[in-house]
Design an enzyme around this catalytic site. Structure first.
Site, PDB file in Angstrom:
ATOM      1  CB  VAL A 175      -5.323  75.406 -37.281  1.00  0.00           C
ATOM      2  CG1 VAL A 175      -5.156  73.932 -36.912  1.00  0.00           C
ATOM      3  CG2 VAL A 175      -5.792  75.549 -38.718  1.00  0.00           C
ATOM      4  CB  CYS A 176      -4.609  74.233 -32.776  1.00  0.00           C
ATOM      5  SG  CYS A 176      -4.085  73.477 -31.228  1.00  0.00           S
ATOM      6  CB  THR A 177      -3.587  77.604 -29.417  1.00  0.00           C
ATOM      7  OG1 THR A 177      -2.379  77.235 -30.096  1.00  0.00           O
ATOM      8  CG2 THR A 177      -3.938  76.545 -28.382  1.00  0.00           C
ATOM      9  CB  THR A 231      -9.361  77.217 -29.304  1.00  0.00           C
ATOM     10  OG1 THR A 231      -7.933  77.115 -29.466  1.00  0.00           O
ATOM     11  CG2 THR A 231      -9.678  77.233 -27.816  1.00  0.00           C
ATOM     12  CB  ALA A 264     -10.809  71.280 -31.919  1.00  0.00           C
TER      13      ALA A 264
END
Length: 320
Positions: free
Chosen positions: A108-110, A128, A161
């Site tokens: 998730v995300c970074t 990302t 993202a």
């Protein structure tokens, strides 16, 4: 093998919503008979110690990362967070040693940067947070970075993202495991209006483009957004901005980063997408409402932007 075990990797600086958003989705599945008891969710951290999130919350894990050994029935979920300097070697070493054995790898995300650092994204298409896509592409050239979608599935690897996109990805995984009805019911339970498709852009058309500096051009951008069914030719828009068509087209692209035609198409497709999701109007009516002369023109634009025709999109994501 049913992927009913979810192992969430925690660490200091982790983004709390990257953890709690997907966990709430998986936890909600316990209420459905199809889930046969739901997902078994377990959180781990280096040494089994409590972690401090980026928003100063303290999370207490169920156990130590070093003791976790995921198998083919496990989804390993790596949330994003704040990274200062080098990554925690305990995280990347564990991922490198154990990640490949998991049935599904999710970031998730970074958190995708941690998977990339461990070499688990090499050769895979991934995404990302928009602000980290350039870094991922630069630091990990073996990863095929796609900065646009809110999440990407490539084999057993799934990356999302920023922040709330993790909820969308978790809902997509629940749909894969337990069916669309369960995923949609969970979305309603969490007051997520509708599960977004993975190839939806990280930004709306308005956010994806820059806001023009000059007021006449900003007014035109707003007009396009509010009137997608009107005549939005370069000539008509130039007249609204009191500029010649040639001058308007150059100025619009210089200040927003996209041509007027591309901006109009993004807005119209976005409006069509919402109507397909939320209304019962036919494709012909939606075509007219979005400024397309006929359903075929809408279909071509929709396939170009969303990668699938309107009818298929409505079948998968329309409200029932």
């Amino acid at each position: 093998m049913p992927l009913r075990n979810v192992l969430v990797v925690l660490y200091d600086g982790v983004q709390s919503l990257d953890v709690t958003g997907p966990v709430e989705v998986f936890a909600a599945a316990v209420h459905f008979p199809q889930a046969a008891g739901g997902y078994r969710i377990r959180t781990v951290s280096p040494g089994g110690l409590p972690v401090r999130t980026s928003s100063v919350l303290t999370l207490v894990p169920d156990g130590a990362l070093e003791d976790a050994e995921p198998g083919a029935d496990t989804t390993v979920l790596v949330p994003g967070g704040q990274y200062s300097g080098d990554f925690d070697r305990r995280l990347t070493d564990w991922l490198r040693a154990h990640g490949g054995r998991a049935g599904r790898l999710v970031s998730v995300c970074t958190g995708g940067l941690l998977l990339a650092e461990a070499g688990l994204l090499d050769g895979h298409r991934a995404t990302t947070h928009w602000n980290a896509c350039e870094r991922m592409a630069r630091d990990y050239p073996a990863v095929r970075v796609d900065p646009d979608p809110i999440y990407v599935r490539d084999g057993k690897v799934a990356t999302s993202a920023g922040v709330t996109a993790g909820i969308d990805l978790a809902l997509a995984l629940v749909e894969e495991d337990l069916g669309r009805d369960v995923a949609m019911t969970i979305a309603r339970h969490l007051v997520v209006f509708l599960r977004r498709p993975g190839n939806q852009a990280q930004f709306s058309a308005q956010l994806a483009a820059q806001t023009a500096r000059r007021e006449p051009l900003r007014d035109v951008q707003q007009w396009i957004t509010e009137h997608p069914g009107e005549n939005l030719s370069v000539e008509a828009l130039a007249a609204r901005a009191a500029l010649s068509p040639r001058h308007f087209a150059r100025a619009f692209q210089a200040e927003t980063g996209v041509t007027p035609g591309r901006y109009v198409e993004r807005v119209r497709v976005e409006h069509a997408r919402r109507l397909l999701e939320d209304s019962s109007e036919g494709v012909a009516q939606i075509s007219r409402a979005c400024g397309y002369g006929n359903p075929e023109a809408l279909r071509r634009a929709f396939v170009r932007t969303m990668g699938q025709p309107p009818a298929e999109y409505r079948r998968r994501f329309g409200s029932r």
